[in-house]
Design a protein around this motif. Structure first.
Motif, short mmCIF file in Angstrom:
data_model
loop_
_atom_site.label_atom_id
_atom_site.label_comp_id
_atom_site.label_asym_id
_atom_site.label_seq_id
_atom_site.Cartn_x
_atom_site.Cartn_y
_atom_site.Cartn_z
N ALA B 278 0.97 -0.92 -0.14
CA ALA B 278 0.10 0.20 0.58
C ALA B 278 0.87 1.23 -0.12
O ALA B 278 1.72 1.48 0.60
CB ALA B 278 -0.91 -0.23 1.05
N TYR B 279 0.94 2.69 -0.38
CA TYR B 279 0.85 3.88 -0.52
C TYR B 279 0.08 4.46 0.30
O TYR B 279 -0.80 5.29 -0.87
CB TYR B 279 1.33 3.93 -1.98
CG TYR B 279 2.19 5.41 -1.88
CD1 TYR B 279 3.09 5.56 -2.37
CD2 TYR B 279 1.80 6.49 -2.96
CE1 TYR B 279 3.75 7.30 -2.57
CE2 TYR B 279 1.85 7.12 -2.87
CZ TYR B 279 3.24 7.60 -2.54
OH TYR B 279 3.84 8.92 -2.97
N ILE B 280 0.63 5.98 1.38
CA ILE B 280 0.00 6.65 0.74
C ILE B 280 0.47 8.24 1.31
O ILE B 280 1.61 8.00 1.84
CB ILE B 280 -0.52 6.16 2.69
CG1 ILE B 280 -1.32 4.94 3.45
CG2 ILE B 280 -1.19 7.13 3.34
CD1 ILE B 280 -0.33 3.67 4.27
N HIS B 281 -0.14 8.97 0.42
CA HIS B 281 0.23 10.21 0.46
C HIS B 281 -0.44 11.23 0.62
O HIS B 281 -1.84 11.51 -0.03
CB HIS B 281 0.48 10.43 -1.36
CG HIS B 281 1.32 10.85 -1.65
ND1 HIS B 281 2.73 11.62 -2.49
CD2 HIS B 281 1.44 12.45 -1.80
CE1 HIS B 281 3.02 12.79 -2.71
NE2 HIS B 281 2.48 13.07 -2.08
N PRO B 282 -0.25 11.61 1.71
CA PRO B 282 -0.43 13.00 1.63
C PRO B 282 -0.03 14.27 1.37
O PRO B 282 1.02 14.31 0.74
CB PRO B 282 -0.39 13.13 3.34
CG PRO B 282 0.88 12.97 3.80
CD PRO B 282 1.17 11.72 2.33
N PHE B 283 -1.28 15.22 0.96
CA PHE B 283 -1.20 16.59 0.50
C PHE B 283 -1.09 17.87 1.72
O PHE B 283 -1.47 17.22 2.86
CB PHE B 283 -2.15 17.17 -0.18
CG PHE B 283 -2.20 15.79 -1.61
CD1 PHE B 283 -0.93 16.54 -2.90
CD2 PHE B 283 -2.94 14.95 -1.74
CE1 PHE B 283 -0.95 15.23 -3.51
CE2 PHE B 283 -2.18 14.12 -3.31
CZ PHE B 283 -1.91 14.43 -3.74
N ASP B 284 -0.44 19.72 1.88
CA ASP B 284 -0.41 19.87 2.49
C ASP B 284 -2.28 20.52 2.71
O ASP B 284 -2.04 20.90 3.62
CB ASP B 284 -0.25 20.97 1.90
CG ASP B 284 1.54 20.28 1.81
OD1 ASP B 284 2.32 20.13 3.20
OD2 ASP B 284 2.31 21.05 0.92
N ASN B 285 -2.70 19.73 1.72
CA ASN B 285 -4.51 20.89 1.70
C ASN B 285 -4.99 19.77 2.41
O ASN B 285 -6.50 20.56 2.73
CB ASN B 285 -4.86 21.69 0.17
CG ASN B 285 -4.75 20.08 -0.48
OD1 ASN B 285 -4.77 18.98 -0.14
ND2 ASN B 285 -5.41 20.41 -1.76
N GLY B 286 -5.20 19.44 3.45
CA GLY B 286 -5.82 18.37 4.01
C GLY B 286 -6.54 16.55 3.48
O GLY B 286 -6.66 16.37 4.08
N LEU B 287 -5.86 16.71 2.21
CA LEU B 287 -6.64 15.53 1.43
C LEU B 287 -5.33 14.51 1.30
O LEU B 287 -3.90 14.27 1.58
CB LEU B 287 -6.43 15.93 0.07
CG LEU B 287 -7.59 16.65 -0.94
CD1 LEU B 287 -7.30 16.54 -2.63
CD2 LEU B 287 -9.05 15.43 -0.82
N THR B 288 -5.68 13.14 1.48
CA THR B 288 -4.94 11.92 1.87
C THR B 288 -5.31 10.97 0.54
O THR B 288 -6.42 10.88 0.51
CB THR B 288 -4.90 11.73 2.90
OG1 THR B 288 -3.80 12.05 3.68
CG2 THR B 288 -3.47 10.41 3.08
N ILE B 289 -4.15 10.47 -0.38
CA ILE B 289 -4.86 9.51 -1.30
C ILE B 289 -3.72 8.76 -1.12
O ILE B 289 -2.70 8.46 -0.35
CB ILE B 289 -4.24 9.96 -2.28
CG1 ILE B 289 -2.71 10.32 -2.41
CG2 ILE B 289 -5.48 10.78 -3.45
CD1 ILE B 289 -3.35 10.24 -4.72
N GLU B 290 -4.85 7.16 -1.39
CA GLU B 290 -4.46 6.36 -0.65
C GLU B 290 -4.73 4.71 -1.63
O GLU B 290 -5.68 4.63 -2.55
CB GLU B 290 -4.41 5.07 0.84
CG GLU B 290 -4.09 4.01 1.33
CD GLU B 290 -4.41 3.99 3.10
OE1 GLU B 290 -5.48 4.28 2.61
OE2 GLU B 290 -4.46 2.50 2.81
N GLY B 291 -3.62 4.00 -2.51
CA GLY B 291 -3.75 2.61 -3.69
C GLY B 291 -2.72 1.80 -2.46
O GLY B 291 -1.85 1.54 -1.78
N ARG B 292 -3.76 0.44 -3.03
CA ARG B 292 -3.04 -0.44 -2.53
C ARG B 292 -3.40 -1.66 -3.76
O ARG B 292 -4.17 -1.58 -4.54
CB ARG B 292 -3.74 -1.35 -1.26
CG ARG B 292 -5.02 -1.52 -1.34
CD ARG B 292 -5.44 -1.35 0.23
NE ARG B 292 -6.47 -1.61 0.24
CZ ARG B 292 -7.62 -0.03 0.53
NH1 ARG B 292 -6.23 0.86 0.75
NH2 ARG B 292 -8.81 0.40 0.62
N VAL B 293 -2.80 -2.70 -3.49
CA VAL B 293 -2.51 -4.61 -4.29
C VAL B 293 -2.28 -5.10 -2.99
O VAL B 293 -1.43 -5.12 -2.54
CB VAL B 293 -2.06 -3.59 -5.50
CG1 VAL B 293 -0.32 -4.16 -4.91
CG2 VAL B 293 -2.31 -5.35 -6.10
#
Lengths: 75, 397
Positions: B278-293
């Motif tokens: 899994a990969y978790i990537h937060p942004f400065d504006n409060g958004l966080t995206i996550e992807g996994r296999v």
């Protein structure tokens, strides 16, 4: 059986080492990255618990799930 | 009925640990917790938060949806209590149902609650769960203890759970049976470097009682060119062992990589493993995206067959596709948005989260009997895709 006994002996020896104090190699002030919420093994327990349930219902394997793990009596 | 199978080889000796041997392993672990705990720093209780989730599953003719609400609150930095209310609303026309019965609807309600108690450097927890549906009632209680030591570099936890279930069959007032479950679990997490934390988890589960689905049936050749159905027969005991290794790595640009490997074996002959990245990537504006296999693979149980040669072909009979040889592939994506809620009395922040997982299940020895025009045992192998949705909002206070 020998392997199991050896495992028990090893664990007991580890327990006996309780009197030794080991200095941490990552000091508390070096752990800001690890303390970031994105580094949590299970940052959303309600969602993770649901996925464990989905997999348990469709796959033969069970146990040792991440987060708090288990506790569900569902079949 | 005996649960053993003479075809099982020595490779599954891990699934034969007796309760005495499990205790022999557990006692030294308790000693480690108690003795090394003298050199630990204080642990902390989980955060006060509430989660309100809608979950949905759609795949293979089965639709499940419903709410889940989880609330946790601390009391004077020593005690944290939590409760969870969860509902499954089920409409099933799965291949198992279509083969031998007709579509049905069902509702399952699950309530659970727990308490965590922090005393000096030790965290103790107790929880209870009850799940109820028209033909099944499950109860489970769990007690656990965990401790940080080596200056918080290491956390060791052990827990024990006991479950007692009642199995019934709708439309049959006579049938009633039960299951007892015991689970023993060890969790060890270790800070490896400033950017890497790893964990090892082991869990052994033993069941005793009526373990098969009272509705499902096996099929067998009828000797006249066709096939017929009869009730499944499972062993009344099952012991499983699972070991998982997980790691979380903090990337240089504030993102996290999570990896998992789990191995599984049980006394019914099912061997399985799964891996996940899994990969978790937060942004400065409060958004966080996550992807996994995720990939999962298992072998079939010793007494599983898609088509038995005759009626009562062996002592134990199973055709549950969960006991077949198959593999599962999951792709998951999620997005969340964190926002401040300090303008609201008592609240500090909130998070909105939407996550979707797309699961493909491919069976290697479970055939699709709903397909017509094929001789028995010549039908195509079954496969299906499922979509799993979670939409939830969380509040911290």
């Amino acid at each position: 059986m020998k392997i199991r006994l050896a495992g028990c002996v090893l664990l007991t020896m580890l327990a006996g080492c309780g009197s030794m104090e080991i200095k941490p190699w990552v000091t508390p002030y070096e752990r800001n990255n690890l303390a970031d919420p994105i580094m949590s093994f299970s940052k959303d327990p309600v969602s993770a618990g649901y996925m464990h349930h989905v997999y348990q219902a469709r796959e033969g394997a069970r146990g040792a799930e991440g987060g708090s793990g288990g506790g569900c009596g569902c079949n | 009925m005996a649960a053993t199978d003479p075809r099982r080889g020595p490779r599954r000796t891990i699934a034969r640990l007796t309760p005495t041997e499990i205790v022999l392993f557990a006692l030294p672990l308790v000693l480690i917790v108690l003795l090394w705990g003298n050199y630990s720093h204080a642990a902390i209780l989980p955060e006060d938060r509430a989660d309100i989730m809608y979950h949905g599953y759609d795949g293979g003719g089965l639709e499940v949806g419903g709410p889940s609400v989880l609330v946790r609150k601390g009391l004077e930095d020593k005690v944290s209590v939590w409760t969870n209310y969860y509902v499954d609303m089920i409409t099933s026309a799965s291949i198992d149902v279509l083969a031998t019965a007709s579509e049905y609807t069902e509702e399952r309600t699950e309530t659970s609650a727990g308490i965590d108690y922090l005393r000096d450097k030790t965290m103790m927890g107790f929880s209870y769960l009850r799940s109820k549906e028209s033909d099944y009632t499950a109860n489970a209680a769990r007690i656990g203890i965990s401790q940080d030591f080596f200056g918080d570099l290491t956390t060791l936890g052990i827990s024990y759970a006991y479950g007692w279930d009642e199995v019934r069959r709708n439309g049959d007032d006579v049938f009633e049976d039960e299951i007892q479950r015991q689970a023993f679990r060890v969790d060890l997490s270790q800070i490896m470097t400033k950017n890497l934390i790893m964990s090892v988890n082991y869990e052994s589960i033993t069941d005793e009682g009526f373990l098969n689905n009272p509705y499902r049936q096996v099929r067998f050749l009828d000797g006249a060119g066709g096939f017929n159905w009869e009730a499944e027969v499972y062993p009344r005991t099952k012991t499983s062992h699972a070991v998982a290794v997980r790691g979380m790595y903090y990337l240089p640009y504030r993102a996290a990589l999570k990896a998992e490997y789990r191995n599984y074996g049980d006394s019914w002959g099912v061997d399985a493993f799964n891996t996940e990245l899994a990969y978790i990537h937060p942004f400065d504006n409060g958004l966080t995206i996550e992807g996994r296999v995720r990939y999962y693979s298992q072998t079939s149980a010793d007494f599983y067959s898609d088509l038995f040669a005759r009626s009562q072909a062996q002592n134990f009979l199973a055709r549950d596709k969960e006991l077949a040889t198959f593999e599962t592939t999951t792709l998951g994506v999620g997005v969340s948005y964190e926002f401040s809620m300090e303008w609201m009395p008592l609240l500090t922040k909130g998070v909105v989260n939407v996550t979707a997982d797309f699961i493909s299940l491919d069976y290697e020895d479970f055939r699709d009997v709903t397909q017509s025009g094929f001789a028995p045992g010549e039908e195509p192998f079954y496969s299906f895709d499922a979509t799993v949705l979670r939409a939830f909002v969380s509040f911290w206070y």
